[in-house]
Enzyme design. Structure first.
Site, short mmCIF file in Angstrom:
data_model
loop_
_atom_site.label_atom_id
_atom_site.label_comp_id
_atom_site.label_asym_id
_atom_site.label_seq_id
_atom_site.Cartn_x
_atom_site.Cartn_y
_atom_site.Cartn_z
N GLU A 1 8.77 -4.14 -12.96
CA GLU A 1 7.72 -5.12 -13.24
C GLU A 1 7.02 -4.72 -14.53
O GLU A 1 6.63 -3.57 -14.68
CB GLU A 1 6.70 -5.17 -12.10
CG GLU A 1 5.70 -6.31 -12.28
CD GLU A 1 4.71 -6.44 -11.12
OE1 GLU A 1 3.83 -7.30 -11.22
OE2 GLU A 1 4.84 -5.70 -10.13
N GLY B 1 -0.19 2.67 -11.03
CA GLY B 1 -0.63 3.39 -9.85
C GLY B 1 0.46 3.40 -8.80
O GLY B 1 0.75 4.43 -8.19
N ALA B 2 1.10 2.24 -8.60
CA ALA B 2 2.16 2.11 -7.61
C ALA B 2 2.86 0.79 -7.82
O ALA B 2 2.38 -0.07 -8.57
CB ALA B 2 1.61 2.21 -6.19
N MET B 3 4.00 0.61 -7.15
CA MET B 3 4.79 -0.61 -7.30
C MET B 3 5.38 -1.01 -5.96
O MET B 3 5.91 -0.18 -5.22
CB MET B 3 5.91 -0.36 -8.33
CG MET B 3 6.82 -1.55 -8.55
SD MET B 3 5.91 -2.99 -9.15
CE MET B 3 6.92 -4.31 -8.52
N GLU C 1 -0.04 -1.99 -1.68
CA GLU C 1 1.39 -2.15 -1.93
C GLU C 1 2.13 -2.63 -0.68
O GLU C 1 3.07 -3.43 -0.78
CB GLU C 1 1.99 -0.85 -2.45
CG GLU C 1 1.31 -0.28 -3.69
CD GLU C 1 1.22 -1.25 -4.85
OE1 GLU C 1 2.06 -2.17 -4.95
OE2 GLU C 1 0.29 -1.10 -5.67
N GLU D 1 -1.49 -10.66 -7.19
CA GLU D 1 -2.37 -9.50 -7.36
C GLU D 1 -3.79 -9.75 -6.87
O GLU D 1 -4.35 -8.96 -6.13
CB GLU D 1 -2.36 -9.04 -8.82
CG GLU D 1 -1.02 -8.50 -9.29
CD GLU D 1 -0.51 -7.31 -8.47
OE1 GLU D 1 -1.28 -6.74 -7.66
OE2 GLU D 1 0.67 -6.96 -8.63
#
Length: 878
Positions: A119, A259-261, A296, A318
Site C-alpha cells: 500500500e 506503523g502497521a499494514m 489493523e 481509514e
C-alpha cells in the site's frame, strides 16, 4: 496530477493470481500467472500493466511467448498492444533486487528479513500488474528460498502446502480465497520465531493466531496477543463481524515505513507496536499497541472485505477504521482519557494541516503522489466525520447502516457515496449536505452568542458558522454541525431542555445554516452553556463566555470532557495573553484563579487520577501557535508556558507533591487504566514541580529514573530531565544508553530524548547523533525518533532564530530523499506552518525550503509536499 473527476473503470479485470516467488537477496525471481478478462463495458484498448524497478525476462499469453514488437516496455509500464478480447491467461517472468530496495516499498530485505509493503502502489515493484484498488482477485502464492536464508515462508490466506525440496530448499504455498486488491498482498520470509494462541469465533470456528518476531523476542508478545483476542471478540459483539480465515498472523519487523499494514490474514507491523514488556515499554506504548492491533484487525472488514474503489476514497477505510479502534479503546479502557487523547491529536496535527498550505478535503479531489495523503485529515478528521454521522442518525440506525454496508458491498470496492447511501437508507435521512464534510477542507469556526431573559425565563443560543478559504477552495458551503449541549445550573447540574412547544429537546443541536438560534424556556437562572460536549464536532469554537464561566465549568461541568476542555480554554486565554506580554517585553503576571481551580480539581475525590493528570497538562506550544495563527514567536510562547508552569509548580507544590507520592503504584507493573492513570498523574505533577524548582525537580526526576521499576517511571523521569538545563540531564542519558544499547526500541527512545531539549545547543547535539553508530538514515524508526522528534516536538530549537534548525531539516531531506522518499516527504511536513512565523523566521525557513526544491532528481513524494508548502499561502484572517 491524478484527479477524482477523471476516474474511469478499468479496461480489464484480473480474477485470479498465481505467484511463484523464488527469493534471493539481490536477484529474486517472480513468475506471475494472471487470469484476465476484458471489461465488457469498455472499448478495445491495450493492456497496461504497472511496474517499477523490475527486469522483464519473458511474457506470454495463453502459453505463447510474445515478441518485443507485441509490447512496449518503459520504466513504469508494460503495455501489451493487442490483447485478446476474451478471457486469457497472462504469464510474466521478472526479477527484482530486494537488498537494494531502501525505499521499503514493494519487496525488500532488511535486517535479514524479506518483507513487503504494497500500500499504496508497492505491488508494481514485485511484478507487472494493474495496480489499482478496484482490481480484486484471489491469490495463490508459492514461495521458495534457501533454508539458511528464510526457513519461515509466509503469505496471505490459509496454508496449502509446505515441505523441503530435494535440494534442501523450503517452499510453502498459501491461498487466499477472498478477492482482494493487490495492495493487500503480503509476503514475509526469514529466520523468525513465533508465539501461538487460538480464538473461537461466535459461530464456533477455531482460528489459529500467530505473532512472528525475531528470535529471542517471544517474551514481549503477550500484550499484543491479548489485545488481538479482545479486538476479535469486540468486533463480533459491537459490529457483528467475525473473522473468516483459518489463521490470523502478525509479523513484527524492525524496518517499516508505516506503523502497521492490514494485509489480509498477514498483518505486518513495525515492531515498536508489538513488542512490550514492563522494563521496555511505557503505558503509552502499551496503549498504542492495543489500539493499532485493533485498528489493523478491524480493517479485515472495513478495508479488506469492503475496500476502496480508488485512492481518493482512502478515508472510507481509514477514517472508518480509526473510528472503530477509538470505540474499542473507549469500551475497554478509560473513555475520557481516550477522547482527550484523540482531540489532542486532532488539534496538534490535523487543525494545523487544515489551516496551512497542506489543507485538503477528507476525500481529496487530486494528488500527485498518493503516499502524501496518508494524513491526519484522512485518518483523524475522517474518524470525526463518522462520529458526527452516528450522533446525527442515532446509534441504532448507525449499526443498521453498517450492517447494510457490509451486506451490499462485501467483496467490492466502494465509494463514500455508497457508504452514505447505506446510512441514508438505514436512517431515512437525507445526507446530501452532510457529504460536504468529505468535500471541503478547513476547520469550521462556530461563533456562539447567548442571551438570558430573566423576565421571560428564557435562554437563547445564537450560532453562526464559517469556514475560511483554503488553497484548493475559495468558497465554502455551510455544513451540518452537531453540537452536543448542556445548560449547567449554579449547583453543577444539567437543566431540562425545553423549547416553546413544551417538549423535551434532545441535547444535540444541529447547526446547518450560516446562522441559527435556539430558545429554551422555563429557565429560572442564568445557566452556563456547556457546548460541543465530548467534542461532538471538529470545530473551532468562539463564545461569549467569560473567564469566570470557564472556571465554573472547569470545576462543575457534569461532562468530564468539557470539564477538561474548559480548563484548556481558560489556560489558552491566559497563555496567549502572557505570550503577547513576552513579545512586547511587558511584565508577566500570576494566575491565582487558575491555580486555585486546579487545586480544587486535585483535591476532588470524584475525579479520576487520569482526568486530574489531563487537567494539569497545559496546552502544547504548537497548539498555542495554531491559535495565534500569524507572526508567531516560538520563544515567546515557550517563555509564557514556562512562566505559567513554574507558577503552578510553586503555588501548588504541596498538592503536587501529594499527587506525586500517592501516584506511585505498588506491586508488579500492569497496564490497566487505573494504574496507568495514577502514573500519568505522577508524571504531570513531576513536570510542574520541576518547572517550579529546577534543582529540586532534577533531583526528583533523577531519583525516579534510577529507582523506576518499569519503563513508564524510568522514561517519565528522563523526559523531565531532557527538557531541563541541568548537569543531571547528560548523566542520566548516558546511563540510559548503557541499558538501552542492546535494544533498538530503547535506543529510539534515547535518540528522541536528546532531541527534546529546548536549547540552541540541541541542534549541534542532533547533528552529532546523526554520526552515532546507533543512527541510520536507512532506518525509518531512527529518523522519526531523532529528526522527527526534533522538528515536531521541539518548536524552540527547530525554530531557532539563527535558522540552523531549518538548515538541519533541509540537509536531512536532501540526504534522505534518494534513500526513502516516503519518509522524507513525511518529515518535510514539519515545514507546513512556516508562513505562520514572524517575518525573519519565515525568510529563513523559506530559503531552506527553496534550497531543497532546487536539488536535482527529487522524488515525486517530496516534490509534491514542498511545492504545496511553498506555493500555497495561509487563508485570510478575520
Amino acid at each position: 496530477m491524478i484527479r477524482l473527476a477523471d476516474y474511469r473503470e478499468p479496461d480489464f479485470f484480473i480474477d485470479e493470481v498465481w505467484l511463484d516467488v523464488r527469493l534471493h537477496p539481490t536477484d529474486t525471481h517472480v513468475r506471475s500467472r494472471l487470469a484476465i478478462r476484458p471489461n465488457p463495458v469498455m472499448g478495445e484498448a491495450p493492456l497496461e500493466l504497472d511496474g517499477e524497478k523490475l527486469t522483464l525476462h519473458a511474457v506470454s499469453i495463453d502459453g505463447e511467448a510474445l515478441s518485443p514488437t507485441d509490447y512496449t516496455l518503459n520504466p513504469e509500464r508494460l503495455i501489451i498492444h493487442k490483447p485478446p478480447r476474451q478471457p486469457f491467461t497472462l504469464e510474466v517472468e521478472t526479477t527484482c533486487d530486494p537488498e537494494a530496495n531502501t525505499e521499503l516499498s514493494g519487496l525488500y530485505r532488511s535486517n535479514g528479513i524479506y518483507c513487503t509493503q504494497c500500500e499504496a502502489e508497492g505491488f508494481r515493484r514485485i511484478t507487472y500488474f494493474i495496480d489499482r484498488p478496484d482490481i480484486l482477485a484471489t491469490f495463490t502464492t508459492r514461495i521458495e528460498a534457501e533454508q539458511a536464508d528464510a526457513p519461515v515462508l509466509l503469505s496471505n490466506g490459509n496454508p496449502v502446502e509446505a515441505a523441503l525440496l530435494e535440494n534442501g530448499r523450503p517452499f510453502a504455498v498459501w491461498h487466499d480465497p477472498y478477492p482482494k486488491p493487490c495492495y493487500l498482498f503480503a509476503l514475509v520470509a526469514g529466520t523468525l520465531a513465533h508465539v501461538e494462541d487460538h480464538f473461537t469465533t461466535a459461530s464456533g470456528r477455531e482460528v489459529i493466531l500467530r505473532i512472528y518476531v525475531e528470535p529471542g523476542k517471544e517474551d514481549r508478545c503477550a500484550w499484543a496477543m491479548d489485545s488481538l483476542k479482545r479486538a476479535m471478540r469486540w468486533d463480533e459483539e459491537a459490529f457483528g463481524r467475525e473473522y473468516d480465515l483459518d489463521m490470523f498472523m502478525i509479523v513484527a519487523v524492525p524496518d517499516f515505513n508505516m506503523g502497521a499494514m492490514e494485509n489480509k490474514g498477514l498483518n505486518i507491523f513495525n515492531d515498536k507496536y508489538i513488542l512490550a514488556r514492563p522494563d521496555t515499554a511505557t503505558d503509552a506504548d502499551y496503549a498504542h499497541i492495543e489500539s493499532i492491533i485493533a485498528h489493523e484487525y478491524f480493517h479485515n472488514w472495513t478495508g479488506n472485505r469492503v475496500t476502496c474503489r480508488d485512492w481518493f476514497q482512502l478515508c472510507l477505510k481509514e477514517g472508518l477504521t480509526v473510528f472503530r479502534d477509538q470505540e474499542f479503546t473507549t469500551a475497554t479502557r478509560s473513555g475520557i482519557a481516550k477522547r482527550i487523547a484523540d482531540v489532542r491529536l486532532l488539534r496538534s496535527q490535523q487543525f494545523p494541516e487544515d489551516a496551512g498550505p497542506l489543507a485538503h478535503p477528507v476525500r481529496p479531489s487530486q494528488y500527485m503522489e498518493i503516499n502524501n495523503f496518508y494524513t491526519a485529515t484522512v485518518y483523524e478528521k475522517g474518524a470525526e466525520i463518522i462520529r458526527m454521522l452516528r450522533a446525527l442518525i442515532g446509534r441504532d440506525a448507525f449499526r443498521s447502516g453498517m450492517d447494510l454496508y457490509f451486506a451490499r458491498h462485501d467483496g467490492q470496492a466502494a465509494t463514500v457515496e455508497q457508504f452514505l447511501a447505506c446510512m441514508a437508507d438505514a436512517s431515512g435521512r437525507d445526507l446530501g449536505q452532510f457529504q460536504r464534510w468529505y468535500e471541503q477542507a478547513g476547520t469550521p469556526e462556530v461563533t456562539i452568542a447567548t442571551a438570558y431573559d430573566p423576565a421571560a425565563r428564557t435562554f437563547t443560543i445564537n450560532a453562526g458558522q464559517a469556514t475560511r478559504p483554503t488553497p484548493d477552495q475559495s468558497v465554502k458551503q455551510p455544513l451540518v454541525i452537531p453540537l452536543a449541549l448542556g445548560l449547567v445550573d449554579a449547583s453543577g447540574g444539567d437543566m431540562p431542555l425545553r423549547t416553546a412547544s413544551g417538549t423535551n429537546t434532545p441535547n444535540l443541536l444541529e447547526l446547518s445554516e450560516p446562522a441559527q438560534s435556539w430558545t429554551f424556556i422555563d429557565i429560572d437562572e442564568r445557566p452556563v452553556p456547556s457546548l460541543n460536549r465530548g467534542f461532538s464536532a471538529p470545530i473551532r469554537l468562539k463564545t461569549d463566555l467569560s473567564d469566570a464561566d470557564w472556571l465554573f465549568l472547569m470545576g462543575h461541568d457534569p461532562d468530564p470532557f468539557n470539564r477538561w476542555e474548559a480548563g484548556q480554554i481558560y489556560a489558552k486565554r491566559l497563555l496567549l495573553s502572557l505570550t503577547q506580554a513576552c513579545v512586547e517585553g511587558r511584565r508577566l503576571w500570576d494566575a491565582s484563579d487558575y491555580s486555585e481551580a486546579l487545586r480544587s480539581s486535585l483535591r476532588a475525590s470524584s475525579l479520576t487520577a487520569q482526568l486530574k493528570a489531563e487537567l494539569l497538562n497545559l496546552p502544547s506550544e504548537p497548539d498555542l501557535a495554531s491559535e495565534i495563527g500569524r507572526n508567531v514567536e516560538p520563544v515567546a510562547i515557550h517563555a509564557a508556558r514556562q512562566h505559567l508552569a513554574a507558577y503552578l509548580g510553586r503555588t501548588l507544590r504541596e498538592d503536587l507533591e501529594e499527587a506525586y507520592q500517592t501516584g506511585a503504584v505498588p506491586g508488579p507493573y500492569t497496564p490497566d487504566p487505573d494504574s496507568a492513570g495514577r502514573r500519568s498523574l505522577r508524571a504531570a505533577a513531576l513536570t510542574l514541580l520541576a518547572a517550579g524548582n529546577r534543582d529540586e525537580g532534577a533531583r526528583l526526576a533523577l531519583d525516579q529514573f534510577r529507582a523506576g521499576s518499569n519503563m513508564t517511571e524510568i522514561f517519565s523521569g528522563l523526559a523531565v530531565l531532557a527538557r531541563l538545563d541541568c548537569l543531571q540531564r547528560d548523566e542520566a542519558l548516558a546511563e540510559f544508553y548503557e541499558r538501552a544499547k542492546g535494544d533498538h526500541l530503547l535506543v529510539d527512545k534515547w535518540l528522541s530524548l536528546h532531541a527534546l531539549g529546548p536549547f540552541p545547543s540541541t541542534i549541534a547535539r542532533v547533528r552529532r547523533l546523526m554520526e552515532h553508530p546507533a543512527f541510520s538514515l536507512r532506518k525509518p524508526n531512527k529518523v522519526r525518533a531523532l529528526i522527527g522528534t526534533f522538528a515536531a516536538a521541539n518548536p524552540v530549537a527547530f525554530n531557532d532564530r539563527s535558522g540552523q534548525g531549518y538548515q538541519l531539516l533541509a540537509d536531512i531531506l536532501v540526504a534522505l530523499d534518494p534513500i526513502n522518499p516516503q519518509v522524507a516527504a513525511r518529515i518535510a511536513g514539519n515545514f507546513k506552518s512556516w508562513r505562520m512565523l514572524e517575518p525573519n523566521r519565515q525568510r529563513l525557513a523559506g530559503s531552506e525550503i527553496d534550497r531543497v526544491r532546487s536539488s536535482s532528481n527529487l522524488s515525486r513524494d517530496l516534490t509534491e509536499i514542498l511545492s504545496m508548502i511553498a506555493s500555497n499561502p495561509l487563508p485570510a484572517m478575520d
